[in-house]
Design an enzyme around this catalytic site. Structure first.
Site, PDB file in Angstrom:
ATOM      1  N   ASP A  13      44.007  42.884  35.709  1.00 27.86           N
ATOM      2  CA  ASP A  13      45.285  42.588  36.367  1.00 27.86           C
ATOM      3  C   ASP A  13      46.011  43.832  36.858  1.00 27.86           C
ATOM      4  O   ASP A  13      47.246  43.885  36.874  1.00 27.86           O
ATOM      5  CB  ASP A  13      46.206  41.777  35.435  1.00 27.86           C
ATOM      6  CG  ASP A  13      45.554  40.480  34.981  1.00 27.86           C
ATOM      7  OD1 ASP A  13      44.828  39.881  35.792  1.00 27.86           O
ATOM      8  OD2 ASP A  13      45.768  40.071  33.827  1.00 27.86           O
ATOM      9  N   LYS A  16      43.879  44.711  41.616  1.00 28.58           N
ATOM     10  CA  LYS A  16      42.639  44.916  42.385  1.00 28.58           C
ATOM     11  C   LYS A  16      42.640  44.083  43.655  1.00 28.58           C
ATOM     12  O   LYS A  16      42.263  44.550  44.725  1.00 28.58           O
ATOM     13  CB  LYS A  16      41.413  44.538  41.519  1.00 28.58           C
ATOM     14  CG  LYS A  16      41.279  45.358  40.248  1.00 28.58           C
ATOM     15  CD  LYS A  16      40.121  44.870  39.385  1.00 28.58           C
ATOM     16  CE  LYS A  16      40.353  43.526  38.737  1.00 28.58           C
ATOM     17  NZ  LYS A  16      41.452  43.474  37.753  1.00 28.58           N
ATOM     18  N   GLY A  40      41.717  36.408  38.189  1.00 23.65           N
ATOM     19  CA  GLY A  40      42.762  35.871  39.061  1.00 23.65           C
ATOM     20  C   GLY A  40      43.290  37.031  39.875  1.00 23.65           C
ATOM     21  O   GLY A  40      43.924  37.921  39.336  1.00 23.65           O
ATOM     22  N   HIS A  41      42.960  37.064  41.164  1.00 22.77           N
ATOM     23  CA  HIS A  41      43.357  38.176  42.018  1.00 22.77           C
ATOM     24  C   HIS A  41      44.372  37.667  43.038  1.00 22.77           C
ATOM     25  O   HIS A  41      44.045  36.821  43.869  1.00 22.77           O
ATOM     26  CB  HIS A  41      42.135  38.780  42.727  1.00 22.77           C
ATOM     27  CG  HIS A  41      41.116  39.338  41.761  1.00 22.77           C
ATOM     28  ND1 HIS A  41      39.907  39.844  42.151  1.00 22.77           N
ATOM     29  CD2 HIS A  41      41.151  39.493  40.405  1.00 22.77           C
ATOM     30  CE1 HIS A  41      39.239  40.273  41.086  1.00 22.77           C
ATOM     31  NE2 HIS A  41      39.966  40.061  40.020  1.00 22.77           N
ATOM     32  N   GLN A 221      38.249  41.867  36.049  1.00 28.54           N
ATOM     33  CA  GLN A 221      38.668  42.370  34.739  1.00 28.54           C
ATOM     34  C   GLN A 221      38.897  43.893  34.815  1.00 28.54           C
ATOM     35  O   GLN A 221      39.282  44.381  35.862  1.00 28.54           O
ATOM     36  CB  GLN A 221      37.655  42.010  33.644  1.00 28.54           C
ATOM     37  CG  GLN A 221      37.603  40.521  33.312  1.00 28.54           C
ATOM     38  CD  GLN A 221      36.775  39.702  34.267  1.00 28.54           C
ATOM     39  OE1 GLN A 221      35.619  40.006  34.541  1.00 28.54           O
ATOM     40  NE2 GLN A 221      37.345  38.650  34.809  1.00 28.54           N
TER      41      GLN A 221
HETATM   42  P1  GDP Z   1      44.100  41.729  39.725  1.00 30.69           P
HETATM   43  O1  GDP Z   1      43.545  40.725  38.808  1.00 30.69           O
HETATM   44  O2  GDP Z   1      43.732  43.122  39.355  1.00 30.69           O
HETATM   45  O3  GDP Z   1      43.822  41.442  41.163  1.00 30.69           O
HETATM   46  O4  GDP Z   1      45.685  41.667  39.547  1.00 30.69           O
HETATM   47  P2  GDP Z   1      46.563  40.320  39.520  1.00 30.69           P
HETATM   48  O5  GDP Z   1      46.615  39.771  40.891  1.00 30.69           O
HETATM   49  O6  GDP Z   1      46.130  39.424  38.422  1.00 30.69           O
HETATM   50  O7  GDP Z   1      47.946  40.911  39.050  1.00 30.69           O
HETATM   51  C1  GDP Z   1      48.645  41.856  39.788  1.00 30.69           C
HETATM   52  C2  GDP Z   1      49.983  41.254  40.227  1.00 30.69           C
HETATM   53  O8  GDP Z   1      50.821  42.274  40.696  1.00 30.69           O
HETATM   54  C3  GDP Z   1      49.858  40.263  41.368  1.00 30.69           C
HETATM   55  O9  GDP Z   1      50.863  39.294  41.247  1.00 30.69           O
HETATM   56  C4  GDP Z   1      50.124  41.118  42.600  1.00 30.69           C
HETATM   57  O10 GDP Z   1      50.659  40.385  43.689  1.00 30.69           O
HETATM   58  C5  GDP Z   1      51.140  42.060  42.057  1.00 30.69           C
HETATM   59  N1  GDP Z   1      51.147  43.409  42.653  1.00 30.69           N
HETATM   60  C6  GDP Z   1      50.114  44.175  43.055  1.00 30.69           C
HETATM   61  N2  GDP Z   1      50.546  45.392  43.454  1.00 30.69           N
HETATM   62  C7  GDP Z   1      51.877  45.384  43.286  1.00 30.69           C
HETATM   63  C8  GDP Z   1      52.906  46.355  43.478  1.00 30.69           C
HETATM   64  O11 GDP Z   1      52.669  47.490  43.856  1.00 30.69           O
HETATM   65  N3  GDP Z   1      54.178  45.973  43.165  1.00 30.69           N
HETATM   66  C9  GDP Z   1      54.488  44.740  42.706  1.00 30.69           C
HETATM   67  N4  GDP Z   1      55.747  44.454  42.428  1.00 30.69           N
HETATM   68  N5  GDP Z   1      53.551  43.800  42.521  1.00 30.69           N
HETATM   69  C10 GDP Z   1      52.268  44.123  42.786  1.00 30.69           C
HETATM   70  P1  IMO Z   2      41.227  39.939  36.467  1.00 28.97           P
HETATM   71  O1  IMO Z   2      39.984  40.050  37.304  1.00 28.97           O
HETATM   72  C1  IMO Z   2      42.892  40.171  32.458  1.00 28.97           C
HETATM   73  C2  IMO Z   2      40.413  38.630  29.196  1.00 28.97           C
HETATM   74  C3  IMO Z   2      40.831  37.375  28.458  1.00 28.97           C
HETATM   75  C4  IMO Z   2      40.296  37.679  27.070  1.00 28.97           C
HETATM   76  C5  IMO Z   2      38.980  38.396  27.383  1.00 28.97           C
HETATM   77  C6  IMO Z   2      37.753  37.500  27.324  1.00 28.97           C
HETATM   78  O2  IMO Z   2      42.243  39.012  37.023  1.00 28.97           O
HETATM   79  O3  IMO Z   2      41.748  41.287  36.140  1.00 28.97           O
HETATM   80  P2  IMO Z   2      36.813  35.680  29.002  1.00 28.97           P
HETATM   81  O4  IMO Z   2      37.388  34.378  29.463  1.00 28.97           O
HETATM   82  O5  IMO Z   2      36.517  36.639  30.099  1.00 28.97           O
HETATM   83  O6  IMO Z   2      35.635  35.510  28.090  1.00 28.97           O
HETATM   84  O7  IMO Z   2      37.972  36.333  28.094  1.00 28.97           O
HETATM   85  O8  IMO Z   2      39.126  38.922  28.687  1.00 28.97           O
HETATM   86  N1  IMO Z   2      40.294  38.481  30.663  1.00 28.97           N
HETATM   87  C7  IMO Z   2      41.149  39.031  31.541  1.00 28.97           C
HETATM   88  N2  IMO Z   2      42.284  39.724  31.347  1.00 28.97           N
HETATM   89  N3  IMO Z   2      42.447  39.956  33.708  1.00 28.97           N
HETATM   90  C8  IMO Z   2      41.291  39.302  33.915  1.00 28.97           C
HETATM   91  O9  IMO Z   2      40.713  39.201  35.129  1.00 28.97           O
HETATM   92  C9  IMO Z   2      40.607  38.747  32.809  1.00 28.97           C
HETATM   93  N4  IMO Z   2      39.486  38.022  32.660  1.00 28.97           N
HETATM   94  C10 IMO Z   2      39.298  37.890  31.344  1.00 28.97           C
HETATM   95  O10 IMO Z   2      42.238  37.230  28.465  1.00 28.97           O
HETATM   96  O11 IMO Z   2      41.131  38.594  26.416  1.00 28.97           O
HETATM   97 MG    MG Z   3      44.194  39.157  37.576  1.00 27.78          MG
END
Ligand code: GDP
Ligand code: IMO
Ligand code: MG
Length: 425
Positions: A13, A16, A40-41, A221
């Site tokens: 999270d 990416k 979840g991206h 991840q």
């Molecule tokens: P990922 O799994 O690495 O793709 O990250 P996620 O999408 O799960 O979580 C990142 C969250 O931060 C998302 O809601 C993005 O829209 C948000 N985000 C990404 N870059 C920025 C930033 O520079 N500032 C803010 N406020 N939000 C951001």
């Molecule tokens: P993105 O790509 C953050 C965590 C779960 C748990 C562990 C194992 O959005 O960054 P799993 O279901 O993969 O066997 O769970 O990994 N986990 C993540 N945490 N971002 C993710 O994906 C994750 N995908 C799995 O919360 O601790």
């Molecule tokens: Mg994510």
């Protein structure tokens, strides 16, 4: 032309998805190399929000080829749901998506068994059947995407696997068994809908690289969730690190030109496991609220804490990072002081870099260096020079400690809220 890996440098999270979306402007192909719909991206374009779980975040750019690599595990129902949602928003999937024939398929018995295992094991998984599916892959009884197109073989594998899983469900977990016929019919329906996308993805990517195209390899991840190098057993079941990109799409290491590590300006973690810089207090709560730190897949609140330089030194080393994309700087706006964890003190030993010894991670005292925060808003700033002096100092401090350049700084959720200091392509 180049091939660039985007890898999460913390516990996932990091943002990416947003960085992949931004870099896709210059990419011809974007491929996911591991994980499944545990990811979840989130990508925000103007006021439209998209959450991608299995399909590469590059899909939002017209004409970009998107590949789900062999290293990914696919829940066909989740994938078809995602395809439908994107189609309904006028995103062209049919001409742009390719699924590796070698990718493994998540079956209903994987999610069912994980639900039971989690009752006692408590890893805090996303409940998507990821671990059991990779278990079958390694045990050589998994079902691959190509097997969906061979009904007789599929039935044979399903029968053999289900006899074991149903035995466990009924006898060990006292849970209801699953129906072979129902699964067979359901999956043959998925097969028919997915057939057009299933191909030799490794061949495709190698051809694109040979043709001089720009290729982006999207990790899911993060480094500290890697099955070999993370906080085992509190990890996910795949190689999340940059090395996983080679095996996860089927290219050689000599084809990779750059590895960009995505780092959040603080740290978050979802699920169980040690987290030395976690803030179990009002400050942690305030970061969670300001940063909207709730899981994009499960909605769970993310645990929040200070940036962990020790963890990042490890990420730099293990991924061979050539640069960093720093996200969510804006969430730190207005903070009086900011802490950077420069190592861990455990008994009489100081750890400058991360360790996979959970005893140490659980019981250590993080050692912090405190720097002044900044009052001004950084949201939407596009030039490095326009950042507040203390924000620049924070960035320079991280670069200095990690001996790695911060090439991209994200200053908001939206696509254009970004500072590009060095182009990746
Ligand atoms: P990922 O799994 O690495 O793709 O990250 P996620 O999408 O799960 O979580 C990142 C969250 O931060 C998302 O809601 C993005 O829209 C948000 N985000 C990404 N870059 C920025 C930033 O520079 N500032 C803010 N406020 N939000 C951001
Ligand atoms: P993105 O790509 C953050 C965590 C779960 C748990 C562990 C194992 O959005 O960054 P799993 O279901 O993969 O066997 O769970 O990994 N986990 C993540 N945490 N971002 C993710 O994906 C994750 N995908 C799995 O919360 O601790
Ligand atoms: Mg994510």
């Amino acid at each position: 032309m180049s091939t660039v890996v985007i890898v999460g440098a913390q516990w996932g999270d990091e943002g990416k998805g947003k960085i992949v979306d931004v870099l896709t402007q210059k990419a011809d192909v974007v491929a996911r190399y591991q994980g499944g719909n545990n990811a979840g991206h989130t990508v925000v374009i103007d006021s439209e929000k998209y959450v991608l779980h299995l399909i590469p975040s590059g899909i939002l750019h017209k004409g970009t080829k998107c590949v789900i690599g062999n290293g990914v595990v696919i829940d066909p129902s989740a994938l078809l749901g995602e395809i439908d949602k994107l189609r309904s928003r006028d995103i062209d999937i049919d001409n742009n998506l390719c699924i590796s024939q070698n990718a493994h398929i998540i079956m209903p018995y994987h999610t069912a068994i994980e639900r039971e295992q989690e009752k006692s094991k408590k890893i805090g998984t996303t409940g998507r059947g990821i671990g059991p599916s990779y278990t079958d892959k390694i045990a050589r009884c998994g079902i691959r995407a190509i097997d969906l197109l061979r009904p007789a073989l599929f039935k044979e594998k399903l029968k053999a696997n289900l006899s074991v899983f149903n035995y466990l469900l009924e006898n060990l977990y006292k849970a209801a068994p699953l129906s072979e016929d129902k699964i067979f019919d359901e999956y043959m329906d998925y097969a028919q809908k997915l057939e057009q996308f299933i191909a030799d993805a490794s061949l495709l990517i190698n051809r694109e690289i040979a043709a001089g195209k720009n290729v982006l390899l999207e990790g899911a991840q993060g480094t500290l969730l890697d099955i070999d190098h993370g906080t085992y057993p509190y990890v996910t079941s795949s190689n999340t690190i940059a090395g996983g990109a080679c095996t996860g799409v089927g290219i050689g290491p000599t084809k990779i030109d750059r590895v960009l590590g995505i780092v959040k300006a603080y740290t978050t973690r979802v699920g169980e496991g040690p987290f030395p810089t976690e803030l179990n207090n009002d400050l942690g709560e305030s970061i969670r609220q300001r940063g909207g730190e709730f899981g994009a897949t499960t909605g769970r609140p993310r645990r929040c804490g200070w940036i962990d330089i020790a963890g990042l030194r490890y990420a730099v080393s293990i991924n061979g990072l050539t640069g960093i994309g720093l996200t969510k700087m804006d969430i730190l706006d207005g903070m009086e002081k900011i802490n950077l964890c420069i190592g861990y003190q455990h008994e009489h030993k100081f750890y400058e870099s991360f360790t996979t010894d959970l005893e140490v991670l659980r019981n250590c005292t993080p050692v912090y260096e405190e720097i002044p925060g900044w009052k001004e808003s950084t949201i939407g700033i596009k030039e490095f020079e326009r950042l507040p002096a203390n924000a620049k100092a924070y960035i320079k401090k991280i670069e200095e400690l990690l001996k790695t350049p911060i090439q991209i700084v994200s200053t908001g959720q939206k696509r254009d809220e970004i500072i590009i200091r060095e182009e990746q392509f």
